[in-house]
Write a protein that holds these residues in place. Structure first.
Motif, mmCIF file in Angstrom:
data_model
loop_
_atom_site.group_PDB
_atom_site.id
_atom_site.type_symbol
_atom_site.label_atom_id
_atom_site.label_comp_id
_atom_site.label_asym_id
_atom_site.label_seq_id
_atom_site.Cartn_x
_atom_site.Cartn_y
_atom_site.Cartn_z
ATOM 1 N N THR A 114 -4.321 -7.020 -63.875
ATOM 2 C CA THR A 114 -2.812 -7.660 -63.323
ATOM 3 C C THR A 114 -2.422 -6.643 -62.114
ATOM 4 N N ASN A 115 -1.514 -7.117 -61.404
ATOM 5 C CA ASN A 115 -1.495 -6.652 -60.113
ATOM 6 C C ASN A 115 -1.033 -5.251 -60.139
ATOM 7 N N ALA A 116 -0.348 -4.741 -61.391
ATOM 8 C CA ALA A 116 0.173 -3.521 -61.688
ATOM 9 C C ALA A 116 -0.992 -2.612 -62.045
ATOM 10 N N GLN A 118 -4.199 -2.987 -60.939
ATOM 11 C CA GLN A 118 -4.883 -2.902 -59.697
ATOM 12 C C GLN A 118 -4.433 -2.042 -58.912
ATOM 13 N N LYS A 119 -2.746 -1.819 -58.722
ATOM 14 C CA LYS A 119 -2.353 -0.967 -57.906
ATOM 15 C C LYS A 119 -2.440 0.492 -58.281
ATOM 16 N N THR A 123 -6.939 0.449 -56.649
ATOM 17 C CA THR A 123 -6.922 0.772 -55.265
ATOM 18 C C THR A 123 -7.496 2.364 -55.157
#
Ligand SMILES: Cc1cc2nc3c(=O)[nH]c(=O)nc-3n(C[C@H](O)[C@H](O)[C@H](O)COP(=O)(O)OP(=O)(O)OC[C@H]3O[C@@H](n4cnc5c(N)ncnc54)[C@H](O)[C@@H]3O)c2cc1C
Length: 404
Positions: A114-116, A118-119, A123
């Motif tokens: 999910t975006n969270a 991945q962040k 990253t």
């Protein structure tokens, strides 16, 4: 099939070779000596080398173009020769943020996170700030059949509770390893391929106990190492689950395709270097009044090694090309073939090079022993040879029967 490399790949190959000449080969053996004598410590120049590689654009090259914004934009076929160059020095791929198991874990997060997620995890992994580990294999069950995995992942309120024991968790001993991808069962009563799930477990979660590092032929393979780990009532928030309950097996299948290209191309690079070292060595030594290079047994070993390397190289490029053009599912037979062929080829070629070096071949004065070890473990890691042969044989029979 056309295996001409693109201009982009050729330029990167040139840059990478120069980088290896300038920074990596001069400290190749010093690194291995440091790792052997300073378990779980990071070689002091690694961060500096990583920064240099990043500045040269030699960074995260493994991540295929389909990953869009995360990818430097190469296909698997374009990356394959770069992995081959990195494989010439067993430890070098970390300098370019292209080493296993982080590569597979980054792919999983880029594809399924999910975006969270991945962040928080992708990253820093892409930046090379942290390392990771993949926890699937378990000591108490035959883990080459992943449906045997017993670790339980149970939902309680808005958390998952994880219990189980893992081993051969590569990379888990590295001081910078902060995140594990853990495979376990969320529903042992479901169909055998949808019982499993994958979940993100930060390494410092209470209940995670690193029991011991495992040795490989007596070596720790520091600083990454391979750990045995107990997961004792480990609690993580429900949002740490990857994709959804029951998708673990499917994620595991997808994770291993490009990873096998990477391992195989690195092994091909190692075998090529071993053959070069062999040619150099036999040209320098004399026995019974003759240069060792003049014996026909030695020349046969050299010729056979070259044939075997080239066979393996074209097969691996064919697998990379098939993944690029038709996807992992269509390429699965070729991926199995390279996994069967390449590690054994590397062991054979390196073994001949070791023999031709005499005593020097088994000591720390050449990279040959480390090359052999790499080939030998890949005959087991990511699935033993027999399992790939079993599955490939099954697929081929199925295809024949379907024609009737
Ligand atoms: C150096 C190294 C690094 C590893 N890194 C990781 C990692 O990061 N994460 C992780 O989860 N795991 C990792 N592994 C574990 C690895 O994937 C497993 O060891 C492998 O899948 C085999 O499982 P097993 O050890 O339980 O052997 P078993 O499943 O017990 O199999 C033992 C043997 O049985 C035979 N066998 C099995 N099935 C068949 C068949 N169908 N036909 C014929 N013979 C068969 C084979 O000879 C096989 O080697 C690593 C292993 C090593 C050695």
């Amino acid at each position: 099939m056309n295996f001409e490399y693109s201009t982009k790949s050729l330029e990167l190959q040139d840059k990478l070779e120069k980088f290896m000449q300038q920074y990596i080969y001069p400290i190749e053996l010093e690194y291995l000596e440091f790792a052997e004598n300073n378990p779980w410590q990071i070689y002091p120049k690694i961060e500096e080398l990583k920064n240099l590689a990043k500045a040269e654009g030699l960074w995260n090259l493994f991540l295929p173009e389909e990953y869009g914004k995360f990818s430097p934009g190469l296909t698997n076929l374009e990356y394959a020769p770069l992995a081959r160059i990195m494989g010439r020095v067993v430890w070098s791929s970390q300098v370019f943020n292209c080493s296993a198991p982080d590569t597979g874990n980054m792919e999983v997060l880029a594809k399924y996170g999910t975006n969270a997620q991945q962040k928080k995890w992708l990253t820093p992994l892409l930046n090379g700030e942290i390392r990771s580990s993949f926890l699937m294999t378990e000591p108490q069950v035959a883990s080459s059949d992943a449906t045997n995995i017993e670790t339980s992942i149970v939902k309680e309120g808005n958390e998952y509770v994880i219990n189980g024991r893992k081993w051969w968790s590569s990379g888990a001993m590295h001081p910078n390893t902060k995140i594990y991808i853990v495979m376990g069962k969320t529903d042992p009563s479901a169909h055998r391929y949808v019982q499993q799930s994958m979940i993100l477990v930060p390494a410092d979660t209470p209940g995670v106990k690193v029991i011991r590092p495992l040795r490989v032929y007596g070596m720790y393979e520091s600083p990454e190492g391979h750990a045995e780990i107990e997961l004792d009532n480990v609690r993580v928030p429900e949002e740490n689950l990857l994709v959804g309950e029951g998708s673990g097996f499917a994620i595991a299948q997808g994770r291993l395709g490009p990873g096998r290209i990477h391992h195989c191309m690195r092994l091909i690079g190692a075998a090529e270097r071993a053959l070069e070292l062999m040619c150099q060595r036999v040209s320098k030594r004399t026995t019974f009044g003759k240069q060792v290079s003049q014996y026909s047994s030695i020349r046969q070993d050299i010729a056979l090694s070259k044939c075997e390397i080239e066979q393996a190289r074209y097969l691996t490029l064919a697998a990379a090309d098939k993944i690029d053009r038709h996807g992992i599912k269509e390429a699965k037979d070729l991926i199995a073939m390279i996994k069967i062929v390449v590690p054994t080829m590397t062991c054979n070629v390196v073994d001949r090079a070791i023999q031709a070096h005499g005593g020097m071949g088994v000591c720390q004065d050449t990279p040959l022993a480390a090359f052999w070890l790499y080939g030998r473990i890949i005959r087991i890691a990511d699935g033993p040879d027999e399992v790939h042969m079993y599955q490939l044989g099954r697929n081929l029979i199925k295809k024949e029967i379907a024609k009737e």
